[in-house]
Design a protein around this motif. Sequence first.
Motif, PDB file in Angstrom:
ATOM      1  N   SER A 109      77.748  26.014 -34.452  1.00 18.65           N
ATOM      2  CA  SER A 109      79.073  25.851 -33.831  1.00 18.65           C
ATOM      3  C   SER A 109      79.038  26.148 -32.338  1.00 18.65           C
ATOM      4  O   SER A 109      79.919  25.740 -31.600  1.00 18.65           O
ATOM      5  CB  SER A 109      80.085  26.819 -34.448  1.00 18.65           C
ATOM      6  N   PHE A 110      78.045  26.919 -31.929  1.00 15.39           N
ATOM      7  CA  PHE A 110      77.977  27.314 -30.516  1.00 15.39           C
ATOM      8  C   PHE A 110      76.872  26.552 -29.794  1.00 15.39           C
ATOM      9  O   PHE A 110      76.288  27.043 -28.833  1.00 15.39           O
ATOM     10  CB  PHE A 110      77.767  28.829 -30.420  1.00 15.39           C
ATOM     11  N   ASN A 111      76.583  25.366 -30.291  1.00 16.52           N
ATOM     12  CA  ASN A 111      75.465  24.567 -29.811  1.00 16.52           C
ATOM     13  C   ASN A 111      75.986  23.126 -29.810  1.00 16.52           C
ATOM     14  O   ASN A 111      75.962  22.440 -30.830  1.00 16.52           O
ATOM     15  CB  ASN A 111      74.323  24.774 -30.827  1.00 16.52           C
ATOM     16  N   ALA A 112      76.516  22.716 -28.654  1.00 17.86           N
ATOM     17  CA  ALA A 112      77.310  21.482 -28.607  1.00 17.86           C
ATOM     18  C   ALA A 112      76.595  20.272 -29.197  1.00 17.86           C
ATOM     19  O   ALA A 112      77.196  19.464 -29.899  1.00 17.86           O
ATOM     20  CB  ALA A 112      77.717  21.198 -27.163  1.00 17.86           C
ATOM     21  N   MET A 113      75.316  20.147 -28.929  1.00 16.68           N
ATOM     22  CA  MET A 113      74.616  18.932 -29.327  1.00 16.68           C
ATOM     23  C   MET A 113      74.405  18.809 -30.835  1.00 16.68           C
ATOM     24  O   MET A 113      74.203  17.711 -31.335  1.00 16.68           O
ATOM     25  CB  MET A 113      73.250  18.869 -28.636  1.00 16.68           C
ATOM     26  N   VAL A 114      74.427  19.921 -31.564  1.00 17.72           N
ATOM     27  CA  VAL A 114      74.218  19.821 -33.016  1.00 17.72           C
ATOM     28  C   VAL A 114      75.398  19.066 -33.635  1.00 17.72           C
ATOM     29  O   VAL A 114      75.228  18.098 -34.370  1.00 17.72           O
ATOM     30  CB  VAL A 114      74.061  21.211 -33.670  1.00 17.72           C
ATOM     31  N   GLY A 115      76.595  19.512 -33.290  1.00 20.55           N
ATOM     32  CA  GLY A 115      77.798  18.918 -33.874  1.00 20.55           C
ATOM     33  C   GLY A 115      77.988  17.451 -33.525  1.00 20.55           C
ATOM     34  O   GLY A 115      78.581  16.705 -34.297  1.00 20.55           O
ATOM     35  N   ALA A 494      73.722   8.842 -23.465  1.00 21.69           N
ATOM     36  CA  ALA A 494      74.074   8.525 -24.852  1.00 21.69           C
ATOM     37  C   ALA A 494      74.390   9.792 -25.630  1.00 21.69           C
ATOM     38  O   ALA A 494      75.380   9.870 -26.352  1.00 21.69           O
ATOM     39  CB  ALA A 494      72.937   7.761 -25.517  1.00 21.69           C
ATOM     40  N   ARG A 495      73.572  10.836 -25.449  1.00 15.42           N
ATOM     41  CA  ARG A 495      73.838  12.027 -26.260  1.00 15.42           C
ATOM     42  C   ARG A 495      75.036  12.825 -25.745  1.00 15.42           C
ATOM     43  O   ARG A 495      75.662  13.571 -26.490  1.00 15.42           O
ATOM     44  CB  ARG A 495      72.588  12.885 -26.416  1.00 15.42           C
ATOM     45  N   TRP A 496      75.382  12.653 -24.486  1.00 15.41           N
ATOM     46  CA  TRP A 496      76.542  13.351 -23.939  1.00 15.41           C
ATOM     47  C   TRP A 496      77.824  12.534 -24.083  1.00 15.41           C
ATOM     48  O   TRP A 496      78.908  13.009 -23.735  1.00 15.41           O
ATOM     49  CB  TRP A 496      76.328  13.672 -22.461  1.00 15.41           C
ATOM     50  N   ALA A 497      77.695  11.274 -24.571  1.00 12.26           N
ATOM     51  CA  ALA A 497      78.839  10.351 -24.500  1.00 12.26           C
ATOM     52  C   ALA A 497      80.110  10.933 -25.118  1.00 12.26           C
ATOM     53  O   ALA A 497      81.184  10.861 -24.516  1.00 12.26           O
ATOM     54  CB  ALA A 497      78.469   9.032 -25.168  1.00 12.26           C
ATOM     55  N   ARG A 498      79.990  11.515 -26.326  1.00 16.72           N
ATOM     56  CA  ARG A 498      81.205  11.991 -26.982  1.00 16.72           C
ATOM     57  C   ARG A 498      81.836  13.153 -26.220  1.00 16.72           C
ATOM     58  O   ARG A 498      83.053  13.244 -26.055  1.00 16.72           O
ATOM     59  CB  ARG A 498      80.891  12.433 -28.416  1.00 16.72           C
TER      60      ARG A 498
END
Length: 635
Positions: A109-115, A494-498
Amino acid sequence: MTTNHIATYCRVCEPACGLIATMSDGSLEKLQPDRDHPVSRGFACTKGLAGVDINKDEDRLNYPMRREADGLVRVSWDDATAEIAERLQAIVARSGSDSVAAYMGNPASFNAMVGVTMPDVLTKLGASRLFSAGTQDTANKFAASTAVFGTPTLHPLPDVRNTDALLLIGSNWRVSKASMISLPNAYREIGDASARGAKIWFVNPRDTESSGPRTGETVSIKPDTDVYFLAALIFAVDRAIGFHPDAEKHGRNVRGLRSFIADYSPEQVSDVCGIDAATIESIARDFATAPAASVHMSTGVNMGRQGTLAYWLVQMLCLVTGNLDVRGGNIPGREVYPAGARSRSVLADQIIESEFGTMRQVPHLPGVLLADYILDAENPIRALVVVAGNPLLSIPGGDRLRDALQSLELLVVIDIYPNATSRYAHWTLPSTDQFEREDINMALLGMQVDPFVNWTPRVVEPAFERREEWWIFARIADALGLPNHLNTPEPENARWARIDHMLSKGGISRQELVSQPRGLAMARGLEPGTLYSEKLQTDDGLIDCRPAVFDEATIRCLHIFGELEREPAHQLKLISRRDQKMHNSWYANLPAMKKGAREANPLAVSPRDAERLKLTDGGKVLAWIFRAEARKMVC
Ligand SMILES: Nc1nc2c(c(=O)[nH]1)N[C@H]1C(S)=C(S)[C@@H](COP(=O)(O)OP(=O)(O)OC[C@H]3O[C@@H](n4cnc5c(=O)[nH]c(N)nc54)[C@H](O)[C@@H]3O)O[C@H]1N2
Ligand SMILES: Nc1nc2c(c(=O)[nH]1)N[C@H]1C(S)=C(S)[C@@H](COP(=O)(O)OP(=O)(O)OC[C@H]3O[C@@H](n4cnc5c(=O)[nH]c(N)nc54)[C@H](O)[C@@H]3O)O[C@H]1N2
Ligand code: SF4
Ligand SMILES: [Mo]
């Protein structure tokens, strides 16, 4: 030797405290609280500062490891991802895509890229079974808010800085800094409130580190009985003072609420809760007559049997005393960028008919059913990916879960440490720790007292062959031939898009954050005035005071009451206890933390019970087995 400092923040728990990292030739040497961080203002706890020890700990996972008959073997990332993909493909071909599932633990939950990356890979694989630790600690709050406010994202926060009375139920702010609220130096905040004259009660079976002359007194309650205590408070408010006009103005079916509490007067619940009726009445009176009163309920009740009903009653207590959405009461948090408020009708789609009963995914499948889904489901889980979690220790029913994990065809654990769960893993993959990755705080949207978004650069290069989780998922997806963040023309975007999209809704860009000295953007703090006009998502714009979805639960509530009434006077119950040196199941082996009481596994017993049971300080309790059916304790 070159020394420099990097501003970052801690990603262990809700407050996201600002930290200053001292670097020496690119190595992380020291972490200190960031005095100039506008929110945490120089506060950080032992766990956050021990991030250096975690970064350098020799026990860390450093290489991908495959389990073989005679132990663990180091493999390359290429081989690990290719072999895992091959096994996944074979399992999907034989047993269908739903035989693949994942479990996301608390640090995810404290690791933005996992979610933002993991669920995506699962969806592309056609897998839909996703479990998370959130169903162990807070799913009740999402479910109750959906029923009462029509949205799982609305959790009015106690306005601690302006309140005159604060009821803290099942929470220990000094040790844990609370859950579902982000308030860094929570203990100082309640000390300040008390110094201003606010009355604070800690409703807890144990006299905790948070209570005392500086803050307030403990209202000693028997475990698992809070729902009755809350009902009795509302009963007493109605009897002595009457409900605030807000109840009729903003609530639907107040009569339904009254008919529920009718069974639980202070006199009726007193024995079951272990609190005398006069005390309940005086708390009710003080709460209802204070200029402004607020409440926070946390995991001590969430994880009990009736956490959802209790959270409903927390909202009701605020409403009937006129303390919802007012200064000093409970107010919806603001956000730097908006959390999507999904309405109740949309959420109805999340109710699923499963072979284990009707349930809502809030937002994931209940961890407590993980073993059933592996051992008993018609279409069982055959492959499980665990990221940043230790379900074997954190989900109740460890013995059965161990059997279940052992029966899997594929168990992949992605973690910074070997843990109890990874003992049964076919593959153990080493992830970076928080300081080895770029990040942004995404958890706790709408639950920060001082809303802020914080971007941090990677502080230190990942050691050994540790990799970020998103990269690991992308590599596995790649090997499966699925589209992923790595095989797009601009992988970084791409990975930061959301996340970039979400930030843009708040008028912020990541580039702007990156250009700030601390990567920060802030929004205004708690202010009343948005609950009814913006946040509430029920169809008729009213708060549901007696949600029909609770009908079965209210009947069960009465049965449990009868059960508790029949309990013997000396019934002992085991409750959870956190301390400053552990975080759920991790931090345990860090030499810096394994000191004092932490060298052993302490069991605390009330002095009265200890005397009765002839237990002495420092003595050893080997095994306590509770036989529910015999209602007897055997040693
Ligand atoms: N017995 C027991 N049960 C509990 C609790 C308890 O205290 N005791 N607490 C309850 C609560 S409140 C919760 S939230 C759940 C938690 O349930 P879980 O999340 O399943 O358990 P944790 O012990 O938090 O495990 C976290 C794991 O993540 C790893 N980790 C830490 N940082 C990272 C990282 O950056 N990346 C990766 N990949 N891994 C990382 C740690 O090494 C650890 O193995 O358990 C609940 N159940
Ligand atoms: N140091 C440290 N900090 C942590 C964690 C940690 O493990 N260690 N975990 C993090 C996580 S994942 C979370 S979710 C938060 C949790 O933060 P909190 O929800 O504040 O959790 P606890 O500190 O365990 O406080 C729960 C309290 O409930 C009491 N309790 C137990 N049973 C009952 C009951 O039936 N009724 C009532 N009224 N009280 C009861 C316990 O005595 C305990 O004092 O903390 C986070 N911060
Ligand atoms: S309170 Fe939580 S976020 Fe702050 S330093 Fe401690 S562990 Fe980190
Ligand atoms: Mo938690």
